[in-house]
Design an enzyme around this catalytic site. Structure first.
Site, PDB file in Angstrom:
ATOM      1  N   CYS A   1      -0.043   3.089   7.293  1.00  0.00           N
ATOM      2  CA  CYS A   1       0.560   2.087   6.419  1.00  0.00           C
ATOM      3  C   CYS A   1       0.589   0.695   7.042  1.00  0.00           C
ATOM      4  CB  CYS A   1       1.956   2.505   6.022  1.00  0.00           C
ATOM      5  SG  CYS A   1       1.928   3.525   4.560  1.00  0.00           S
TER       6      CYS A   1
ATOM      7  N   GLU B   1       0.805  -1.214   0.000  1.00  0.00           N
ATOM      8  CA  GLU B   1       0.000   0.000   0.000  1.00  0.00           C
ATOM      9  C   GLU B   1       0.841   1.268   0.000  1.00  0.00           C
ATOM     10  OE1 GLU B   1      -1.767  -1.329   3.943  1.00  0.00           O
ATOM     11  OE2 GLU B   1      -1.746   0.829   4.165  1.00  0.00           O
TER      12      GLU B   1
ATOM     13  N   CYS C   1       7.177  -7.177   6.994  1.00  0.00           N
ATOM     14  CA  CYS C   1       8.388  -6.653   7.622  1.00  0.00           C
ATOM     15  C   CYS C   1       8.908  -7.678   8.616  1.00  0.00           C
ATOM     16  CB  CYS C   1       8.106  -5.329   8.336  1.00  0.00           C
ATOM     17  SG  CYS C   1       9.608  -4.588   9.031  1.00  0.00           S
TER      18      CYS C   1
ATOM     19  N   CYS D   1       8.188  -4.989  15.226  1.00  0.00           N
ATOM     20  CA  CYS D   1       7.890  -4.020  16.280  1.00  0.00           C
ATOM     21  C   CYS D   1       6.499  -4.336  16.821  1.00  0.00           C
ATOM     22  CB  CYS D   1       7.951  -2.598  15.736  1.00  0.00           C
ATOM     23  SG  CYS D   1       9.575  -2.211  15.059  1.00  0.00           S
TER      24      CYS D   1
ATOM     25  N   CYS E   1       3.122  -2.535  15.475  1.00  0.00           N
ATOM     26  CA  CYS E   1       3.000  -2.225  14.045  1.00  0.00           C
ATOM     27  C   CYS E   1       2.267  -3.312  13.261  1.00  0.00           C
ATOM     28  CB  CYS E   1       4.395  -2.013  13.469  1.00  0.00           C
ATOM     29  SG  CYS E   1       4.403  -1.736  11.694  1.00  0.00           S
TER      30      CYS E   1
ATOM     31  N   CYS F   1       3.545   8.352   0.801  1.00  0.00           N
ATOM     32  CA  CYS F   1       4.209   7.422   1.711  1.00  0.00           C
ATOM     33  C   CYS F   1       4.250   6.076   1.007  1.00  0.00           C
ATOM     34  CB  CYS F   1       3.382   7.364   2.992  1.00  0.00           C
ATOM     35  SG  CYS F   1       3.902   6.071   4.121  1.00  0.00           S
TER      36      CYS F   1
HETATM   37  N1  SAH Z   1      10.305   0.408   8.999  1.00  0.00           N
HETATM   38  C1  SAH Z   1      10.485   1.810   8.989  1.00  0.00           C
HETATM   39  C2  SAH Z   1       9.527   2.541   8.076  1.00  0.00           C
HETATM   40  C3  SAH Z   1       8.112   2.072   8.074  1.00  0.00           C
HETATM   41  S1  SAH Z   1       7.211   2.308   9.579  1.00  0.00           S
HETATM   42  C4  SAH Z   1      10.423   2.356  10.392  1.00  0.00           C
HETATM   43  O1  SAH Z   1      10.070   1.621  11.289  1.00  0.00           O
HETATM   44  O2  SAH Z   1      10.752   3.519  10.565  1.00  0.00           O
HETATM   45  C5  SAH Z   1       6.905   4.061   9.481  1.00  0.00           C
HETATM   46  C6  SAH Z   1       6.524   4.664  10.814  1.00  0.00           C
HETATM   47  O3  SAH Z   1       5.209   4.260  11.216  1.00  0.00           O
HETATM   48  C7  SAH Z   1       7.450   4.269  11.926  1.00  0.00           C
HETATM   49  O4  SAH Z   1       7.844   5.362  12.694  1.00  0.00           O
HETATM   50  C8  SAH Z   1       6.579   3.324  12.704  1.00  0.00           C
HETATM   51  O5  SAH Z   1       7.034   3.163  13.975  1.00  0.00           O
HETATM   52  C9  SAH Z   1       5.228   3.986  12.582  1.00  0.00           C
HETATM   53  N2  SAH Z   1       4.103   3.141  12.992  1.00  0.00           N
HETATM   54  C10 SAH Z   1       3.968   1.819  12.841  1.00  0.00           C
HETATM   55  N3  SAH Z   1       2.809   1.381  13.390  1.00  0.00           N
HETATM   56  C11 SAH Z   1       2.193   2.477  13.914  1.00  0.00           C
HETATM   57  C12 SAH Z   1       0.973   2.682  14.617  1.00  0.00           C
HETATM   58  N4  SAH Z   1       0.142   1.678  14.880  1.00  0.00           N
HETATM   59  N5  SAH Z   1       0.664   3.935  15.006  1.00  0.00           N
HETATM   60  C13 SAH Z   1       1.501   4.965  14.737  1.00  0.00           C
HETATM   61  N6  SAH Z   1       2.653   4.840  14.061  1.00  0.00           N
HETATM   62  C14 SAH Z   1       3.015   3.598  13.652  1.00  0.00           C
HETATM   63 FE1  SF4 Z   2       8.868  -2.958  10.404  1.00  0.00          FE
HETATM   64 FE2  SF4 Z   2       6.747  -1.724  11.407  1.00  0.00          FE
HETATM   65 FE3  SF4 Z   2       8.959  -1.958  12.862  1.00  0.00          FE
HETATM   66 FE4  SF4 Z   2       8.946  -0.282  10.739  1.00  0.00          FE
HETATM   67  S1  SF4 Z   2       7.702  -0.099  12.589  1.00  0.00           S
HETATM   68  S2  SF4 Z   2      10.535  -1.798  11.301  1.00  0.00           S
HETATM   69  S3  SF4 Z   2       7.582  -1.440   9.356  1.00  0.00           S
HETATM   70  S4  SF4 Z   2       7.670  -3.671  12.152  1.00  0.00           S
END
Ligand code: SAH
Ligand code: SF4
Length: 360
Positions: A340, A91, A119, A123, A126, A112
């Site tokens: 995302c 997406e 991934c 995390c 996420c 974006c």
């Molecule tokens: N993997 C990279 C880029 C993709 S995630 C990274 O982690 O930076 C992009 C951003 O979205 C990151 O800062 C991530 O922590 C945030 N993100 C992921 N899940 C989220 C959520 N449920 N609410 C708010 N931000 C979120």
């Molecule tokens: Fe992967 Fe989501 Fe962690 Fe970014 S925030 S590294 S997309 S698991």
């Protein structure tokens, strides 16, 4: 499924095309068809000799991505769900006039985009990592997201953030190949200063990025201002701890003479204390980094909560009192990254279509 190893035409740089098509001005014609006229097949490249068109079609794929769903409306954030040639879903999110994020004036249209299917970094908050990692995107699949969003929305995009699904720096080579196409005058032509990579903290790749010449911007997903808090929600912190990460950030900032951005999701009872804010302020000041606070966006199936609005504001106030340049991203459409990964997850798990789906 059989995965073709053929190179896609939109993964090639101009100088590589020059090595393939003779005389060399043919390469300029090809990039003109691809990135200016934006055709969808070799057959449409009508000023190329038939033999060259056939030679290209025999040796290179020309994959387009299919738009499966579009959510949102023209004047708000629009989310695009794409299906790749092999059936995988990714997406992209278009923010028509975004707030002043990542150094861009507010009239910019930001996209974006995703860099991987799924991934691997897991995390805990996420959506992108919930079903694990499938594969890296190729350069053409990264570039195609921009071209498809421009085509579908009729908007010209002038700001790019790699904050979609996946960890961009874990797909370094394809990412940089795509960025060169996005940046090149013969390609999409977006300035490096309008391209931001967000990373969860891959230390060696941050250093590698610092050593390459493009003035790309860096955003680092911190989400914890101490090792105990960060390790609890980001497994990568056990591999590269805060001090290693901050060292790499310092290296990047000094090599690039750039202020980096720390992203910090606010999760209730996890990282939203005044003490975390004070430690975050210390890290940000040491690097002269900007801080972007993002209220946690609820993910189906995960128990984390967003702090109250008062707590969010208090956290911000602690940073500002310490003279840190910080913003608190409001909810709704302007939470770029938060969106995302979630649309794909919903679709794959067959959940109901959210109410904001538009007709077209
Ligand atoms: N993997 C990279 C880029 C993709 S995630 C990274 O982690 O930076 C992009 C951003 O979205 C990151 O800062 C991530 O922590 C945030 N993100 C992921 N899940 C989220 C959520 N449920 N609410 C708010 N931000 C979120
Ligand atoms: Fe992967 Fe989501 Fe962690 Fe970014 S925030 S590294 S997309 S698991």
């Amino acid at each position: 499924m059989h995965v073709a190893t053929v190179t896609d035409i939109k993964s090639l740089h101009l100088d590589e095309l020059r090595g393939i098509a003779e005389p060399s001005y043919r390469a300029d014609q090809i990039t003109n068809w691809l990135y200016q006229k934006r055709v969808h097949s070799f057959a449409e490249m009508t000023d190329l000799p038939q033999a060259l068109r056939m030679q290209l079609a025999d040796n290179f794929s020309f994959d387009n991505i299919d738009t499966l769903r579009v959510l949102g409306s023209k004047d708000t954030t629009q989310k695009f769900l794409f299906r790749l040639r092999d059936g995988n879903l990714i997406e992209s999110v278009l923010i028509p006039a975004s707030p002043a994020l990542y150094g861009s004036p507010s009239d910019r249209r930001t996209i974006c985009i995703s860099t991987q299917v799924g991934c691997a970094y897991g995390c805990k908050f996420c959506a992108s990592g919930l079903d694990g990692w499938k594969r890296n995107l190729r350069a053409d699949e990264i570039v195609n997201q921009i071209m498809m969003v421009e085509e579908a929305s009729g908007e010209r995009i002038d700001n790019i953030v790699f904050m979609g699904m996946g960890e961009p720096l874990a797909n370094y080579d394809n990412l940089m190949r795509a960025i060169q196409i996005i940046n090149a005058p013969w390609g999409i032509g977006i300035g490096a200063r309008h391209i931001t990579i967000s990373t969860s903290g891959l230390v060696p790749q941050i250093r590698q990025l610092a050593d390459q010449p493009l003035q790309i911007r860096l955003a680092v997903s911190l989400h914890g201002a101490s090792d105990d808090v960060r390790s609890r929600i980001m497994p990568i912190n056990r591999k590269y701890n805060l001090s290693a990460l901050l060292d790499a950030c310092r290296y990047f900032a000094s090599r690039k003479k750039q202020r980096i951005t720390f992203e910090f999701i606010l999760i209730a009872q996890v990282n939203d204390s005044d003490e975390q804010a004070r430690q975050l302020a210390k890290h940000a000041r040491a690097l002269e980094a900007k801080v972007n606070l993002i209220p946690y966006n609820k993910v189906e199936g995960l128990d984390w909560m967003q702090p109250s609005s008062d707590r969010q504001k208090k956290f911000l106030a602690v940073l500002r009192a310490a003279d840190v340049r910080a913003t608190l991203r409001r909810e709704k459409g302007d939470d770029i990254a938060a969106a995302c990964g979630q649309l794909r997850l919903q679709t794959q798990r067959g959940m109901a279509t959210p109410a904001l789906e538009s007709s077209g």
